[in-house]
Design a protein around this motif. Structure first.
Motif, short mmCIF file in Angstrom:
data_model
loop_
_atom_site.label_atom_id
_atom_site.label_comp_id
_atom_site.label_asym_id
_atom_site.label_seq_id
_atom_site.Cartn_x
_atom_site.Cartn_y
_atom_site.Cartn_z
N VAL A 166 0.71 -1.16 0.08
CA VAL A 166 0.01 -0.09 -0.01
C VAL A 166 0.89 1.28 -0.02
N VAL A 167 0.56 2.22 -0.83
CA VAL A 167 1.02 3.43 -0.98
C VAL A 167 -0.05 4.48 -0.66
N ALA A 168 0.08 5.25 0.56
CA ALA A 168 -0.95 5.77 1.16
C ALA A 168 -0.70 7.33 1.03
N THR A 169 -1.50 7.77 0.43
CA THR A 169 -1.29 9.63 0.21
C THR A 169 -2.22 10.51 0.94
N MET A 170 -1.67 11.59 1.48
CA MET A 170 -2.50 12.65 1.98
C MET A 170 -1.96 13.76 1.52
N ARG A 171 -2.87 14.79 1.74
CA ARG A 171 -2.40 16.13 1.44
C ARG A 171 -1.44 16.75 2.32
N ASP A 172 -1.41 16.65 3.58
CA ASP A 172 -0.81 17.13 4.70
C ASP A 172 0.05 16.20 5.44
N LEU A 173 1.44 15.89 5.32
CA LEU A 173 1.97 14.71 5.96
C LEU A 173 1.97 15.00 7.50
N GLN B 122 3.20 12.37 -0.13
CA GLN B 122 2.34 13.45 -0.19
C GLN B 122 1.72 13.35 -1.37
N LEU B 123 0.36 14.03 -1.48
CA LEU B 123 -0.31 14.07 -2.67
C LEU B 123 -1.51 14.98 -2.47
N ILE C 204 1.77 11.58 -9.55
CA ILE C 204 1.11 10.20 -9.66
C ILE C 204 2.15 9.40 -10.56
N ARG C 205 2.56 10.23 -11.60
CA ARG C 205 3.60 9.59 -12.59
C ARG C 205 4.77 9.37 -12.01
N GLU C 206 5.42 10.16 -11.00
CA GLU C 206 6.72 9.97 -10.25
C GLU C 206 6.36 8.76 -9.35
N LEU C 207 5.13 8.59 -8.67
CA LEU C 207 5.12 7.34 -7.86
C LEU C 207 4.82 6.32 -8.65
N VAL C 208 4.51 6.16 -9.83
CA VAL C 208 4.50 5.20 -10.51
C VAL C 208 6.15 4.69 -11.01
#
Length: 280
Positions: free
Chosen positions: A29-36, A57-58, A69-73
């Motif tokens: 799992v890669v869990a993203t959130m606006r505010d780390l 962070q996303l 998103i492309r960076e995470l891929v």
């Protein structure tokens, strides 16, 4: 078989639960959130369950969301599943919501979801497989007063998902809609937001108070969002998942009644529940 899963909006509520349940099911799992700065709740939940998740962070409303998103891929490899969960609801009658209130909900719930989806599709097509799970709501089928913009965004998610389903199915990509009913999440409490111009003593004051009493009271009695998280984890790994899944008895009841009852009868019941009467 373990899948690589990207989830948005994981700092609390359904997103947090989905991240933990997917990890517990054996997925990466890669869990993203606006505010780390809000990552602690997820980290503590993962530790309590004995699972690990990667946190990134996303901000789905950012103009650079697609690039992220492309960076995470590139960093993690092609994702099998994208869970579009990030969302916001701003309560209040439409007339008393500001342009900013309206745009923030549209940009988060609709345009942000579309941006993440568009950015991840090329890698899924190249892999010849993938699964996009869009978190909708009972409001995607049954629109309630003082949530007009939120309901509009969730109706948009439903329509977008249904059309996209047919576009990407030939490439081995599934598009699913998950529609939760009422669950005890921060959106009803510390994360509850009111429209910028909502006035308790204004023309909609009585309706606002009634809706808030019903919403908060219902949320206090509602179960935590674990059932939604487990459902999302199950759908990630299911061999032949359904297009639309309703989670929660109240959501199923409301959606079913809205579909089978004549509008006049449904409206009569809603007026009675909300104690609505015409202003003369």
């Amino acid at each position: 078989m373990a899948k690589l899963v990207l989830i948005t909006g994981t700092s609390s509520g359904i997103g947090l639960s989905a991240a933990i349940e997917c990890a517990a099911a054996g997925h990466k799992v890669v869990a993203t959130m606006r505010d780390l700065a809000r990552r602690e709740a997820l980290e503590q939940a993962a530790k309590a369950r004995g699972v690990s998740v990667d946190i990134e962070q996303l901000d789905v409303t950012s103009s650079s969301a697609g690039d992220k998103i492309r960076e995470l891929v590139l960093k993690y490899g092609p994702f099998f599943a994208l869970v579009n969960n990030a969302g916001i609801a701003i309560g209040g009658p439409f007339e008393e919501q500001s342009e900013e209130d309206v745009r923030l909900q549209l940009e988060t719930n609709v345009l942000g979801l579309m941006a993440t989806t568009r950015a991840i599709l090329p890698s899924m097509r190249s892999a010849g497989r993938g699964r996009i799970l869009n978190v909708s709501s009972t409001s995607g089928r049954v629109a309630m007063p003082c949530l007009s913009i939120y309901a509009a965004t969730k109706h948009a998610v439903e329509g977008f998902s249904e059309a996209l389903r047919w576009e990407v199915e030939p490439f081995g990509i599934d598009v699913l809609v998950v529609a939760p009913g009422t669950f005890r999440t921060p959106i009803f409490f510390e994360n509850m937001k009111r429209g910028a111009h909502v006035a308790d003593e204004g023309p909609y004051g009585a309706l606002i108070r009634r809706i808030e009493d019903l919403a908060i009271g219902g949320a206090r009695r509602a179960p935590p969002p674990d059932e939604v998280g487990r459902t999302l984890a199950r759908l990630v790994g299911a061999p032949s998942p359904p297009f639309r899944t309703i989670v929660g008895r109240d959501g199923f009841a409301m959606t079913t009644l809205r579909g089978v009852m004549p509008d006049r009868l449904f409206a009569l019941g809603l007026r009675r529940a909300l104690a609505l009467s015409r202003v003369r």
